[in-house]
Scaffold this active site. Sequence first.
Site, mmCIF file in Angstrom:
data_model
loop_
_atom_site.group_PDB
_atom_site.id
_atom_site.type_symbol
_atom_site.label_atom_id
_atom_site.label_comp_id
_atom_site.label_asym_id
_atom_site.label_seq_id
_atom_site.Cartn_x
_atom_site.Cartn_y
_atom_site.Cartn_z
ATOM 1 N N GLU A 50 -3.173 -2.801 -0.194
ATOM 2 C CA GLU A 50 -3.699 -2.389 1.033
ATOM 3 C C GLU A 50 -4.215 -1.004 0.813
ATOM 4 O OE1 GLU A 50 -2.088 -1.906 5.696
ATOM 5 O OE2 GLU A 50 -0.846 -2.813 3.876
ATOM 6 N N ASN B 171 -7.202 -1.964 6.869
ATOM 7 C CA ASN B 171 -6.967 -1.938 8.444
ATOM 8 C C ASN B 171 -8.093 -1.694 9.092
ATOM 9 O OD1 ASN B 171 -3.833 -2.306 8.617
ATOM 10 N ND2 ASN B 171 -4.363 -0.849 6.828
ATOM 11 N N GLU C 57 -7.188 -6.358 8.393
ATOM 12 C CA GLU C 57 -6.211 -6.332 9.036
ATOM 13 C C GLU C 57 -6.250 -5.806 10.312
ATOM 14 O OE1 GLU C 57 -2.617 -4.660 7.115
ATOM 15 O OE2 GLU C 57 -3.024 -6.002 5.238
ATOM 16 N N ASP D 210 -1.930 -8.381 11.586
ATOM 17 C CA ASP D 210 -0.923 -7.503 11.180
ATOM 18 C C ASP D 210 0.029 -7.007 12.358
ATOM 19 O OD1 ASP D 210 0.307 -5.305 9.549
ATOM 20 O OD2 ASP D 210 -1.266 -3.842 10.113
ATOM 21 N N GLU E 12 6.135 -7.026 5.572
ATOM 22 C CA GLU E 12 5.709 -5.702 5.244
ATOM 23 C C GLU E 12 7.331 -4.814 5.459
ATOM 24 O OE1 GLU E 12 1.843 -3.914 6.879
ATOM 25 O OE2 GLU E 12 3.312 -4.884 8.698
#
Length: 790
Positions: free
Chosen positions: A561, A616, A648, A678, A735
């Site tokens: 990520e 993201n 995400e 997310d 996460e």
Amino acid sequence: MDRLFDQHDPTLAAVAAVACLLASLTAFRLYARGVASRGEARPAWLVLTGVVTGFGLWSTHAIAFLSWDPGAPVAIAGPAMLLSLGIAVAMSSAAFLSAANLDAGLRAIVAGVFFGFGVVSMHFASLSGLEAQGDVRFNPALIAMSLALAAGLSTTAFAAAGDVRETRQQIIGGTLLAAAIALFYGTAMAALSIRPDPSLPLPAGGIGSLPLVISVASAMLVVIAVGLGAALVDARASEQAVARLRRLADNAFEGIVLAANGRIVDANSAYLRMIGARGDEVIGKPVEAALVETESRAIDPARREAALRPAGGDAPIPVEVRTRVLSEDGAESVMAVRDLRDQRAADARIRYLADHDPLTGLLNRAAFRTRLTAAFDHAAVAGQGIALVYVDLDYFKDVNDIHGHAVGDSVLREVGERLKSVVALPSFVARIGGDEFVIVQIDDNQPTAAIQLVGALSELLRERYLVAGSALSVGASFGVSLFPDDALDADELLSNADMALYRAKASGRATYSFFQREMDDAVRRRRALARDLRDAIPSGQLRLDYQPLVDLDGDRVTGFEALVRWDHPTRGTLEPDTFIGCAEENGLITALGDWVLEQAVHEAAAWPEDKLIAVNLSPLQVHDEGLPQRIAAALTASDLDPGRLELEITETALFRDREKALTNLARLKALGVRIAMDDFGTGYSSLSTLQSFPFDKIKIDRSFIGEMAERERAFAIVQAIVGLGESLGVPVTAEGVETPQQLGVLRELGCAQVQGFLFGRPKAIDDQADLFEPLPPNVIRFSAPDRSGR
């Protein structure tokens, strides 16, 4: 008189009279044409007038003499007749040239004297060649009378003709001139007597035969016809020219008025429409009768502004009048009358726009500062309180980016109307920026009045905006500063309200904040951060760190990520939580998000093909209709397989405009990229969100993982989400995994993928080369703790 009538042949006398009248009428017709001419044509026409008049006068005299029979043979020598013709032409020309070029007060007298003297000179010049078989005698008294009649009636004829513009004037002048010639001739011939004397020899020759009468009359008619024909042809050409000018004048935008001696002679259609009258209703009227002189304003002698009074009694029309004198005596002029209503409206519009925002109609920044300064001065003297309320719309940039600027403008107009509806004089409201408004509330009951105002505004602006078939929600944040408590001048008051607004927006928006002294430093730091952030992207201060995504089934890193870092020149490395909110507040999140996306796919293209990259997306990006094109361009430029890109999004990204967001996600998925939900479980309608779109992954929020060991409810939620993902066939990523115990629980629950500090903190990809290989067992193989012992 008996002798006069007895001595003339009636037929020839009648011919002479007709010739005299024709010549006189033709003379004034030609004279009118000469008066109207300009330049070199003017004297030519006037000389032609003199020639035709002289020939007509001379022909009349010759025919009348041939009709005379005094009882004794008579004749006139040819040279004398030619001399009289020259005199007639010369004096007639002098008379008409004088009449055309002298002032009105002198023209009739001088022209009349010239013409009368010419008639007398011509007559007696011809009689100087008289031959008769008898004794010739003259009556001095009658000769004097004939001279007086000739000069007096000629003067009367020129005076009556005036400026000869009208046909009526030409007829009167010609008739009186013919009468002057006829009366002169009769009187002058009565002064002449001949006593026959047979002892004298017969006249040797000269004028005295009928063929000569016919020749003279024919010559006269030819001359008159030539002159009159030339006048008629020229008049026809002039009429055509006038018709063309009339068409041009009638098609002019300005009113055009021809005037003579202060009265209207003609006017074009534009003027008649302006004044609301017909041509026959204004012609002959005084020019100034329609102008309201009390409102006139002279700009220069030939140009002035006045008000035109319409015939129907409507409101006066502001006009500009330009005047040009056409004649040397100033009697003739032309005026151009321009309607100033459109100009005045445009001027008023310009003045309005100088003080008002063109979109909302509120005061603009410049006018606001002027009004604020005046309000401050008055409040300082009167002891009044002032509250300055700074209003900033929340998420308005999203409206512009998602729905377009036309919809955004409609929302701003409606906001302006709502603000005006709750602000009463002497308070006022202004728009000073894109979605920024300021209200100056003048009220002695501060801060209570300001709190009530902000409360009313908050409720009012929160109501939905119906624009283009869409119901939009746009809230507002408020910053309030008070006089004299917070500031003693206008600039400081405005600055303090701005700081209070920053505090309100930082507190979660849709709220208000009053200025406090401690805000100053915090707001200044936040503004400095925003200013620095604008320079961070082009100056290369941003970089990406990567956190591994670990697949528990294969015990390997399946991807990373991307997480942005800002290497600030003075503040060091800044985490996203420090500046992402600032980027959103200042419209920088789109540029920041695009940079992260482009950089991430570019670096991921160099990784092994089985490693994906997760990026993201901000809520604003999710609603941006141009995002799919930019992602497609980035993938093409980097040559990255779309299936290796995972985007995400959070549930909150769907709340503002759910349909548009879902449409955009469908377009992104059509590119072949993966879409992950997310922070699942933190929204208001997580299950509904899963049902509305086929997500490729669910990521459990770190808050549940962190509390999983201490709180049974957190564990139950994690267990439910993992089971939900398994039921839907959607992989689940946990996460925030930081301890071996958390990892063991997740492995026991069947979670497919994990992410967290347990596997390494985010860092540059070059520092994680070892993670591209399978992880050693001691890194990820931990046993789950005993559930009963927690």
